[in-house]
Enzyme design. Structure first.
Site, PDB file in Angstrom:
ATOM      1  N   LEU A 400      45.232  43.753  39.342  1.00  0.00           N
ATOM      2  CA  LEU A 400      45.527  42.350  39.092  1.00  0.00           C
ATOM      3  C   LEU A 400      44.629  41.500  39.998  1.00  0.00           C
ATOM      4  CD1 LEU A 400      49.159  40.930  38.755  1.00  0.00           C
ATOM      5  CD2 LEU A 400      47.121  39.545  39.078  1.00  0.00           C
ATOM      6  N   GLU A 402      41.214  38.948  39.200  1.00  0.00           N
ATOM      7  CA  GLU A 402      40.256  38.457  38.208  1.00  0.00           C
ATOM      8  C   GLU A 402      38.808  38.630  38.656  1.00  0.00           C
ATOM      9  OE1 GLU A 402      44.031  37.478  36.977  1.00  0.00           O
ATOM     10  OE2 GLU A 402      43.152  36.892  38.910  1.00  0.00           O
ATOM     11  N   GLN A 425      44.055  37.109  31.441  1.00  0.00           N
ATOM     12  CA  GLN A 425      45.258  36.837  30.651  1.00  0.00           C
ATOM     13  C   GLN A 425      45.420  35.353  30.327  1.00  0.00           C
ATOM     14  OE1 GLN A 425      48.834  38.482  32.363  1.00  0.00           O
ATOM     15  NE2 GLN A 425      48.384  40.540  31.608  1.00  0.00           N
ATOM     16  N   PHE A 426      45.310  34.521  31.326  1.00  0.00           N
ATOM     17  CA  PHE A 426      45.412  33.070  31.134  1.00  0.00           C
ATOM     18  C   PHE A 426      44.231  32.417  31.842  1.00  0.00           C
ATOM     19  CE2 PHE A 426      49.717  34.652  30.788  1.00  0.00           C
ATOM     20  CZ  PHE A 426      50.213  33.984  29.677  1.00  0.00           C
ATOM     21  N   ASP A 428      43.919  29.812  33.443  1.00  0.00           N
ATOM     22  CA  ASP A 428      44.237  29.285  34.770  1.00  0.00           C
ATOM     23  C   ASP A 428      43.895  30.294  35.871  1.00  0.00           C
ATOM     24  OD1 ASP A 428      46.535  26.887  34.012  1.00  0.00           O
ATOM     25  OD2 ASP A 428      46.192  28.493  32.574  1.00  0.00           O
ATOM     26  N   HIS A 481      49.950  28.649  32.845  1.00  0.00           N
ATOM     27  CA  HIS A 481      49.629  29.248  31.547  1.00  0.00           C
ATOM     28  C   HIS A 481      49.204  28.225  30.501  1.00  0.00           C
ATOM     29  CE1 HIS A 481      52.955  31.357  33.622  1.00  0.00           C
ATOM     30  NE2 HIS A 481      52.278  32.455  33.321  1.00  0.00           N
TER      31      HIS A 481
END
Length: 698
Positions: A400, A402, A425-426, A428, A481
């Site tokens: 996890l 980025e 995933q998002f 943000d 999100h």
């Protein structure tokens, strides 16, 4: 004269080392350092950062094979010379000559780079190359290569998020990476103990990475340790960290005064005991390989050779100002291809699944890397579900982190020029990888086209929910999100940004994105993953959009940088609405409702590609309609939508009958969790309809 020796360990299989050639390389690095330091003082160029005290990196580099990869930092002149033998290159870059092999005069001196010699491009941002090096190592392991990559950084570089991303990449995936920390005791003016607590070797071992402390002031000790550690990595036993102890003989750079932060006693002690060139020279004399007079003779020979090289370099061309916009971005030249596969109704999520499988089938090296993407579900949204089922091992779950994710995909693509896919995933969450993304976009410009970073970064963006905002209700994504995200990418030179509105476009543009040699931010609006075609107020599907929910099987591509113009209604065009993503659907609904009431026609321009956007299509739409609305899901702050609005005013002013309208989300963090506030936060078809009516009566 050559003198070949082998490392002393019986198990070592490295090629013999010519120790006299190694010494000459180290002397060349030192004399180059002193020459360029003098030339900077004479005002011949504006900046220089030296290598004095780090010349034993030539011995470390000599332990590698020529097919191994190197990721160097700015004190690694000796490693550059050991790998390339190119004495002209550092001079050419110092004097900003177009013949420079690292950036053709575009980057600062001492930023080593060569695709030909497998040397990744050095960044001024300390440690920033680390995640890319991890990506190279990841690709090497994926291809079961015997090659390895050596990553180097100073003691300050260890403290960076970038280095910690590499360390996690290497330790989690057991990558073939030799991490060399060149600890000279100083990070600019700060002592190295500030950079980490305790023992760096113990820290690395605690995470399962083998580590050793090595005396870099002793060239032969550095060489023998390097050979042994390289063989450890090459044998597939995992990554290694070498804590290489050195001394810094000069200030940090030509912009720093060494005496302003280091004591006279410490400087003198470092010079007397930690000079690897002098120490190695003494060793060669003591062991009978050279005589005392040979040391000065070699230095003078090297100096004369460098002065001849400098005279040649000074006759070579400097960059012309006309070059300044070359190699900023690489858009693939689209070749029209008619989709031949059977068309079927498919939501955007299904189209993305098909595109990823198609890419993996066409390229055995293609993979998707991201959080949860390798799970049976195919990530939290299911975008890789088909890939997981049909081609196991090509969707790979990540830590996890980025920066780890983007670095793996970016570095892997640099090896063979083929895009790999990072899934965030998002949108943000991309911000922890913002530096790596920005560096990836800059590489081609920085190296004047020698390197490119093909990369697809897919991410869910925009508000939540399961369909257009007008029909889907609140999504409940709240603050982590719900950001639209385009403002973060469209302002980065060298970055392509795509935001499709339909399943047909999502598949065709994703397939084309894999052909790009510049990084692509592929923004997938969450509300569109499972949406149906937009409808008007009477519940009728809008014909101009309906066909784009039927998606051909197989391979087809759509052009990057080309908008789609859609006519809603009949007769003269009264207004042009320019949008992308979810706002295209909202705009079509608003246009259909307005046309139903008022007659005539409204044009909706779906940008599809935001950077670079289709200036020709936007200008033509404004010219024909004379009234324009720009609508974006971004907050009304410094946004891409505002940039587009400003561009229209600046470039299409005399085609306008009124001030261009601008519709956006509200100027607050996107977005409140509760339904009433979230619904009020974003533009809807009703918001756009109201603005249409205002423009029609002006």
């Amino acid at each position: 004269m050559t003198v070949n020796i082998r490392a002393t360990e019986a198990s070592i299989t490295a090629e013999p080392l010519d120790i006299l050639a190694l010494y000459r390389t180290m002397v060349t690095a030192r004399v180059t350092n002193d020459l360029l330091k003098t030339r900077k003082t004479q005002g011949r160029f504006p900046f220089y950062i030296g290598c004095a005290g780090h010349e034993s990196m030539a011995a470390v580099a000599s332990a590698l094979n020529l097919d191994d990869w190197m990721s160097l930092y700015y004190r690694d002149l000796a490693a550059w010379l050991q790998r390339t033998g190119d004495i002209h290159g550092p001079l050419r870059e110092a004097y900003s000559r177009t013949t420079g092999p690292m950036g053709a005069g575009r980057n600062m001196p001492s930023h080593y780079s060569s695709k030909r010699h497998r040397i990744l491009p050095t960044f001024s941002e300390v440690g920033a190359l680390a995640p890319f090096a991890g990506g190279v190592g990841f690709s090497l392991k994926q291809h079961k290569s015997k090659d390895i990559i050596m990553f180097t950084a100073g003691d300050g570089g260890v403290a960076t998020n970038d280095f910690n991303a590499l360390f996690r990449q290497a330790s989690v995936h057991k990558l073939p990476v030799l991490m060399v920390i060149e600890d000279n005791g100083w990070a600019i003016t700060t002592p190295s103990p500030i950079q980490w607590g305790g023992s760096l070797v113990d820290w690395a071992k605690g995470a399962g990475v083998y580590a050793e402390e090595v005396d870099g002031t002793d060239t032969m000790a550095a060489y023998e340790a390097s050979v042994r550690l390289v063989e450890y990595v090459r044998a597939g036993q995992g990554p290694v960290l070498m804590h290489l102890r050195l001394g810094l003989l000069d200030p940090h750079s030509s912009s720093t005064d060494i005496k302003s932060y280091r004591t006279k006693e410490e400087i003198e002690a470092t010079t007397a005991t930690k000079d690897p060139v002098k120490n190695f020279g003494r060793w060669l004399v003591a062991h009978g390989y050279l005589q005392e007079g040979d040391l000065e003779r070699i230095r003078k020979e090297v100096r004369a050779e460098l002065e001849r090289a400098e005279a040649q370099v000074l006759q070579e061309l400097e960059p012309a100002p006309e070059r300044v916009l070359q190699n900023v971005i690489h858009i693939p030249k689209w070749q029209e291809n008619i989709p031949r596969g059977t068309r079927k109704q498919l939501p955007m999520l299904g189209a993305i699944n098909e595109a990823l499988v198609e890419l993996a089938q066409r390229d055995p090296g293609f993979f998707v890397y991201g959080q949860d993407v390798g799970s049976p579900k195919g990530g939290v949204f299911g975008a890789t579900a088909s890939l997981v089922t049909q081609l196991p091992g090509r969707a790979i779950s990540s830590p996890l982190n980025e920066q780890v994710i983007v670095g793996i995909a970016a570095g892997a693509g640099m090896i063979d020029g083929k895009a790999r896919c990072a899934e965030i995933q998002f949108v943000d969450y991309h911000q922890s990888a913002a530096q790596t993304i920005r560096m990836a976009a800059r590489v081609s410009y920085q190296t004047n086209g020698d390197w490119t970073v093909p990369l697809i970064m897919r991410t869910k963006s925009g508000s939540g929910g399961g369909g257009p905002i007008s029909s889907g209700g609140a999504g409940g994504g709240a603050f982590g999100h719900s950001n639209a995200g385009e403002q973060w990418f469209t302002s980065v030179p060298g970055m392509i940004t795509i935001c499709p509105a339909t399943p047909f476009d999502a598949k065709g543009l994703l397939l084309e994105a894999a052909r790009a040699q510049s990084p692509v931010a592929f923004l997938e609006r969450g509300r569109l993953y499972r949406s149906e075609p937009p409808k008007d107020g009477q519940g009728n599907i809008i014909a101009a959009m309906a066909e784009y929910w039927t998606v051909p099987e197989g391979y087809y591509t759509l052009p990057i940088g080309k908008a789609r113009r859609m006519l809603i209604g009949n007769g003269p065009i009264s207004i042009a609405i320019i949008g992308w993503g979810t706002m295209v659907l909202e705009s079509c609904t608003a246009a259909a409702n307005s046309v139903h009431r008022n007659g005539g026609a409204i044009e909706v321009v779906d940008l599809r590609t935001l950077a670079p956007f289709d200036e020709e299509a936007v200008a033509a739409a404004v010219h024909e309609a004379n009234r324009v609305i720009v609508v974006t899901e971004e907050s009304d702050l410094t946004s891409f939508g505002r940039h587009l609005h400003s561009w229209i005013v600046q470039n299409c002013f005399y085609d306008l009958d009124s001030t261009p309208a601008f519709i956006s989300a509200l100027p607050a963090p996107p977005a409140p969790y509760n339904g009433p506030e979230e619904t009020a936060f974003y533009p809807t078809a009703k918001t756009i309809e109201t603005k249409i009516e205002e423009l029609l009566v002006e």
